[in-house]
Design a protein around this motif. Structure first.
Motif, mmCIF file in Angstrom:
data_model
loop_
_atom_site.group_PDB
_atom_site.id
_atom_site.type_symbol
_atom_site.label_atom_id
_atom_site.label_comp_id
_atom_site.label_asym_id
_atom_site.label_seq_id
_atom_site.Cartn_x
_atom_site.Cartn_y
_atom_site.Cartn_z
ATOM 1 N N TYR A 117 -10.283 2.143 -0.167
ATOM 2 C CA TYR A 117 -8.972 2.495 0.425
ATOM 3 C C TYR A 117 -9.138 3.770 1.218
ATOM 4 O O TYR A 117 -10.057 4.566 1.003
ATOM 5 C CB TYR A 117 -7.915 2.671 -0.666
ATOM 6 C CG TYR A 117 -8.055 3.953 -1.470
ATOM 7 C CD1 TYR A 117 -7.318 5.091 -1.150
ATOM 8 C CD2 TYR A 117 -8.933 4.015 -2.558
ATOM 9 C CE1 TYR A 117 -7.449 6.258 -1.876
ATOM 10 C CE2 TYR A 117 -9.073 5.177 -3.291
ATOM 11 C CZ TYR A 117 -8.330 6.308 -2.947
ATOM 12 O OH TYR A 117 -8.474 7.473 -3.667
ATOM 13 N N LEU A 162 -7.038 -0.681 3.581
ATOM 14 C CA LEU A 162 -7.779 -1.335 2.498
ATOM 15 C C LEU A 162 -8.871 -2.176 3.144
ATOM 16 O O LEU A 162 -8.618 -2.865 4.152
ATOM 17 C CB LEU A 162 -6.840 -2.224 1.672
ATOM 18 C CG LEU A 162 -7.344 -2.728 0.321
ATOM 19 C CD1 LEU A 162 -7.520 -1.571 -0.652
ATOM 20 C CD2 LEU A 162 -6.372 -3.756 -0.250
ATOM 21 N N LEU A 197 0.808 -1.213 0.000
ATOM 22 C CA LEU A 197 0.000 0.000 0.000
ATOM 23 C C LEU A 197 0.844 1.268 0.000
ATOM 24 O O LEU A 197 0.309 2.360 -0.191
ATOM 25 C CB LEU A 197 -0.936 -0.013 1.211
ATOM 26 C CG LEU A 197 -1.925 -1.183 1.242
ATOM 27 C CD1 LEU A 197 -2.846 -1.061 2.435
ATOM 28 C CD2 LEU A 197 -2.738 -1.262 -0.052
ATOM 29 N N LEU A 254 -12.081 2.076 -4.415
ATOM 30 C CA LEU A 254 -10.839 1.790 -5.133
ATOM 31 C C LEU A 254 -11.107 1.399 -6.572
ATOM 32 O O LEU A 254 -10.435 1.882 -7.491
ATOM 33 C CB LEU A 254 -10.055 0.685 -4.415
ATOM 34 C CG LEU A 254 -8.718 0.278 -5.040
ATOM 35 C CD1 LEU A 254 -7.757 1.457 -5.086
ATOM 36 C CD2 LEU A 254 -8.092 -0.872 -4.266
ATOM 37 N N MET A 299 -3.212 7.736 -1.499
ATOM 38 C CA MET A 299 -3.247 6.713 -0.456
ATOM 39 C C MET A 299 -2.547 7.245 0.788
ATOM 40 O O MET A 299 -1.445 7.790 0.722
ATOM 41 C CB MET A 299 -2.572 5.443 -0.944
ATOM 42 C CG MET A 299 -2.389 4.364 0.124
ATOM 43 S SD MET A 299 -3.924 3.564 0.621
ATOM 44 C CE MET A 299 -4.206 2.485 -0.780
#
Length: 963
Positions: free
Chosen positions: A376, A425, A318, A385, A413
């Motif tokens: 996310y 997530l 991520l 997402l 993110m």
């Protein structure tokens, strides 16, 4: 009456008196008339003898005085250098005019010794803080004087490039978050150039060994384990390593560094980074806030609930913003049935004979996750997402088994350090039809072997910040790489020629600024240099008066530095810069001069007192002698107020010349510098009448105090007249060269040499005699023909090496008399044959250092023996008073270790020497010496001087040894 100490005359008179008048007796206590006559006769005869004895000496002095006009005083006056200190905090420079007078403090309170500056300078508070040497041809940068050192005591070799090379050529690629969460690196740098072949050539150059790749941590570079070219790319591998951020460009970043160990011709138009990794398990799985097994979990629980969420955290994946991510897992379903509740009822007997009632059976509903969002956590909260609708239907039972979900990590993110929760997530169940109807059979998703993989192959990353750092010159190339413009990562901005940079903490502008260089140049080889300063348009030429003669002697460098000198960042130092460029051929440079300190605000001062006196002449028909107020005159200028000439009214001063009294000589006067007298011949003012009603003679002269003015360092501390903004003055260097003039002995020797040589020189003694006429303190000379001062053949050269008595005080003493000696020798007929050139130099000083081991039986004698032996070694090597007989060494004669040991054996027989080491310093290098090494010294003007001597004493204690 005082009796004579010489009794021979009285005894003779008494003997005669006893012969002629034996009845008379001499009585000194109660003298009679006869005794008085005897005493008077003795006194008169003794006085006559004394006066007669002075006749020859008087005639000798008169004879020597006949040569006054032919001989010159060897030294003019004492000289030194004084330093002026402006008041602290003053930004503007202070002008110190020529002729500024200062007073020297002496032990005699009645003696007033005055020094005057020879030229004007500008005093400034600009401190010299750093000195660097560079050479663009060899790509070297060396710190000669680091920041924090005292420039007045720092010792270094000018333009020296042998120390640690601080030149660097770096390409730095900064990434803000790209390496977050990584524990190993397998990177691919994709290069772009003007042509495809250029990209491959650039990759090959970067992997050729000339460039070292690594990750910059502070000032250290952590190298990669392997670097290999792959077409137009470079693959970089680093195992088991966690990158660390370093500040660059105003932010903390991961820095990928490429350091060129040697300059390479490289041009690129772009550089992108790609890497990837597969089979990465999740770090943590949460289902409705409960931590789950990452290898097997039910994302929405059992039974399922609407809005149930499954949180997934994988820090490495991520963190890969912009990377293409593939999430793979095995999907299965577990059935979970929910039935209607069963109730018990009481039977009614009245209806027992009736047919039983059949209870209702509702249909079993099948419930599946019909709509699941993959979300996310961004910088503004949770966001969807995947926009594709089929992705939301993935868990509705239409597919099972091995599944894959692909997405690109969004740029917004949230970072792991910025996120307040446990995961970034999540899978969130938004719809499951008939979820709350009963009976129902729920098909609960079960996920096994959740794995991630990512890659930047389709979206290589440009650096968030990129710069080149070439020899401390930082250049931001981020925009150029993003726009695909040509970038040269490694280049050299330094001059091709050697240069020495002087960095000042404050602007050192002024007219002129004075820097005194304390120089040791044993090879007497000048440095041809020019000076520049850092102006707003770059380095610009400086007007410089180099009194050091190319760093041959300790002297001042006077530079007119404009006010527009600016501060600049060079070599990592933000200072005001002046640089000296060496134009000598490196192959012929030889040994460079050693700088033993650089002093600012220094001016040469001489023991002078400038005065102007006027005189009136009452009797013009007789010879006139005028007595000046001072004696020991250095220079004098005489003006006569003549009647004829313009203007008709007022004064008409005409300068006369010093000369002998002879007919037809015109306007001439006699000058006695020692006595301070000006004389004119009889009736001279009849030929040149004086103007009436005013002074007749005006004399401007400079006097000095001779050897008394050779004051030690720190003696000159007082300004005769205060200068605004100058807090104090001091002479850091002892005064030298003060001489009281000729006495009878030295004058007789000089005149004898003049008559013997008659201006011609054949032997060494002839040259010595000629030099001694103009320079006091010459102790040794050596003449050689056909060689230069370095011992190299030169057919047309006559080279004379001169050793001055005060040679240890510095080369500035030799420089003060060098030109006088040259003028004397060139002005003497017959000294220099036709077609020959004269070279004057100091001896080539070779510093000898002795380490010696002694045996000593008693501890209480060890220290005294150690000091005695060290002193004897220094005495023996001394060029002026060394040797076996204390007469010193001739130029070209070098002592050997056997001679030193023999001298110690003679002077200290009890010393037992067990081991010796003799080293000689030639220029910048030091060598171990044996007797054979002297055969390799080609310079005939070599002369040994004392270096550092060390004496070790071994003590024998009860059969044991202690040092």
């Amino acid at each position: 009456m005082k009796y004579s100490e010489d009794r021979s005359l009285e005894e003779k008179l008494r003997e005669l008196a006893a012969s002629y008048t034996p009845e008379w007796r001499f009585s000194a206590d109660d003298p009679d008339p006869g005794s008085v006559v005897e005493l008077l006769c003795c006194g008169m005869i003794e006085e006559s003898q004394k006066r007669f004895g002075r006749i020859l000496h008087k005639h000798k002095v008169q004879y020597l005085n006949l040569f006054d006009r032919l001989k010159e005083e060897p030294v003019e006056a004492a000289r030194t250098y004084v330093k002026f200190y402006p008041v602290a905090g003053l930004d503007e420079p202070v002008y110190i005019p020529k002729g500024t007078q200062m007073l020297a403090e002496t032990g005699d309170s009645d003696q007033r010794i005055i020094f005057e500056t020879v030229y004007g300078i500008t005093a400034t508070n600009a401190e010299l803080e750093a000195v660097y040497a560079t050479d663009g041809a060899s790509d070297r940068i060396v710190a000669l004087m680091a920041r924090g050192q005292n420039a007045e005591t720092a010792r270094f070799t000018a333009f020296d490039l042998t120390a640690e090379n601080r030149s660097e050529h770096l390409l730095l690629l900064g990434y803000d978050r790209l390496f977050d969460g990584l524990g190993a690196l397998d990177l691919t740098l994709r290069l772009s150039a003007l042509t495809p072949e250029g990209a491959e050539q650039a990759a090959a150059t970067l992997c050729s060994g000339a460039v070292r790749f690594g990750l910059l941590q502070g000032e250290e570079i952590e190298p990669f384990d392997s670097v290999a070219p792959e077409g137009g790319s470079v693959r970089l591998v680093k195992h088991s390593y966690t990158p660390v951020k370093t500040e660059l460009g105003g932010a903390e970043r991961y820095l990928l560094a490429a350091r060129a160990e040697q300059l390479c011709d490289l041009e690129i138009t772009g550089i992108e980074l790609s890497f990837g990794r597969s089979d990465i398990p999740a770090d943590e799985i949460f289902c409705n806030g409960v931590l789950q097994n990452t290898e097997h979990f039910l994302p929405f629980g059992r039974p399922m609930e609407i809005y149930a969420e499954c949180g997934i955290e994988c820090r490495e994946v991520l963190a890969r913003r912009g990377a293409r991510v593939e999430m793979s897992f095995d999907l299965d379903f577990e059935e979970f049935e929910q039935l209607l509740p069963e109730y018990e009822t009481d039977e009614e007997y009245k209806v027992i004979m009736k047919r039983p009632r059949t209870p209702p059976h509702p249909a079993m509903m099948e419930v599946k996750p019909d709509y699941v969002l993959l979300e996310y956590y961004g910088q503004n909260g949770w966001r969807r997402l995947l926009r594709e609708e089929h992705a939301a239907l993935l868990f509705n039972g239409s597919a099972e088994g091995s599944l894959r979900i692909s997405f690109t990590v969004p740029d917004d993110m949230a970072g792991a350090e910025d996120f307040p929760g446990d995961y970034r997530l999540r899978l969130r169940l938004l719809r499951a039809d008939s979820l709350y109807q009963l009976p129902a059979r729920q098909f609960c998703p079960v996920i096994d072997r959740l794995r991630f993989s990512y890659s930047y192959g389709a979206a290589p990353q440009l650096p968030d910040y990129a710069c080149t750092r070439n020899n401390f010159e930082v250049r931001d190339v981020t925009a150029l790489l993003h726009r695909r413009r040509v970038v040269r990562p490694f280049y050299n901005s330094e001059l091709e020629k050697p240069a020495m940079y002087l960095g000042f903490g404050q602007a050192p502008w002024g007219t002129p600024v004075s820097l005194y260089f304390d120089i040791e140049n044993n090879e007497d080889r000048p440095v041809d240099f020019t000076a520049e300063y850092l102006s707003p348009e770059g380095f610009a030429p400086l007007k410089v008066v180099d009194n050091t003669a190319g760093m041959l002697y300790s002297e001042t460098m006077l530079a007119v530095i404009p006010k527009d000198i600016r501060r600049g960042s060079l070599f990592g130092q933000d200072l005001y810069w002046v640089r000296l460029i060496n134009h000598n051929d490196p192959a012929e440079q030889g040994s460079l001069p050693v700088i033993r300190g650089i002093h600012r605000n220094m001016a040469q001062a001489r023991n002078l007192c400038t005065r102007v006196e006027t005189f009136y002449v009452d009797d013009i028909d007789t010879a006139v002698t005028l007595q000046l107020a001072e004696r020991n005159i250095l220079h004098a200028a005489v003006w006569i107020n003549e009647r004829d000439g313009d203007p008709p009214e007022g004064e008409n001063w005409v300068r006369w010349q010093r000369g002998a009294f002879a007919a037809g000589r015109g306007r001439a006067y006699r000058f006695d510098p020692a006595a301070g007298q000006i004389g004119f011949e009889k009736n001279i003012f009849s030929t040149f009448p004086l103007r009436d009603g005013g002074p007749a003679v005006k004399v401007e002269y400079q006097s000095y105090q001779g050897a008394d003015a050779n004051v030690p360092a720190g003696s000159i501390r007082t300004l005769n007249r205060s200068i605004r903004y100058v807090s104090r003055v001091e002479n850091p260097i002892a005064a030298y060269g003060g001489y009281d003039g000729y006495n009878e002995r030295t004058s007789a020797a000089v005149i004898s040499n003049m008559l013997r040589t008659r201006g011609r020189a054949v032997s060494r003694d002839d040259y010595f005699d000629l030099i001694a006429q103009v320079s006091y303190g010459v102790r040794r000379i050596k003449c050689c023909t056909g060689v230069d001062q370095y011992g190299a053949p030169q057919e047309d050269a006559i080279t004379i090496a001169v050793l001055i008595e005060e040679y240890e005080k510095g080369s500035h003493i030799f420089s003060a008399v060098k030109e006088q000696i040259r003028e004397k020798l060139l002005g003497s007929s017959g000294v220099l044959p036709l077609g020959k050139s004269l070279i004057l130099a100091q001896p080539y000083f070779v510093r000898l250092s002795v380490r010696l081991w002694l045996e000593c039986g008693r501890m209480e004698h060890a220290y005294d023996l150690q000091k005695e032996i060290a002193g004897l070694i220094a005495t023996f090597i001394d060029p002026l008073e060394g040797g076996f007989e204390g007469r010193g060494w001739e130029i070209g004669e070098l002592p050997t270790m056997q001679q030193i040991l023999a001298f110690l054996k003679i002077r200290s027989p009890e010393a037992v020497v067990t081991r010796t080491v003799l080293t000689a310093q030639f220029g910048r290098n030091e060598y171990a010496v044996n007797d054979d090494i002297y055969r390799h010294i080609r310079n005939p003007f070599a002369m040994a001087v004392n270096g550092e001597h060390t004496v070790y004493v071994d003590l024998a204690l009860d059969g044991r040894r202690a040092t």
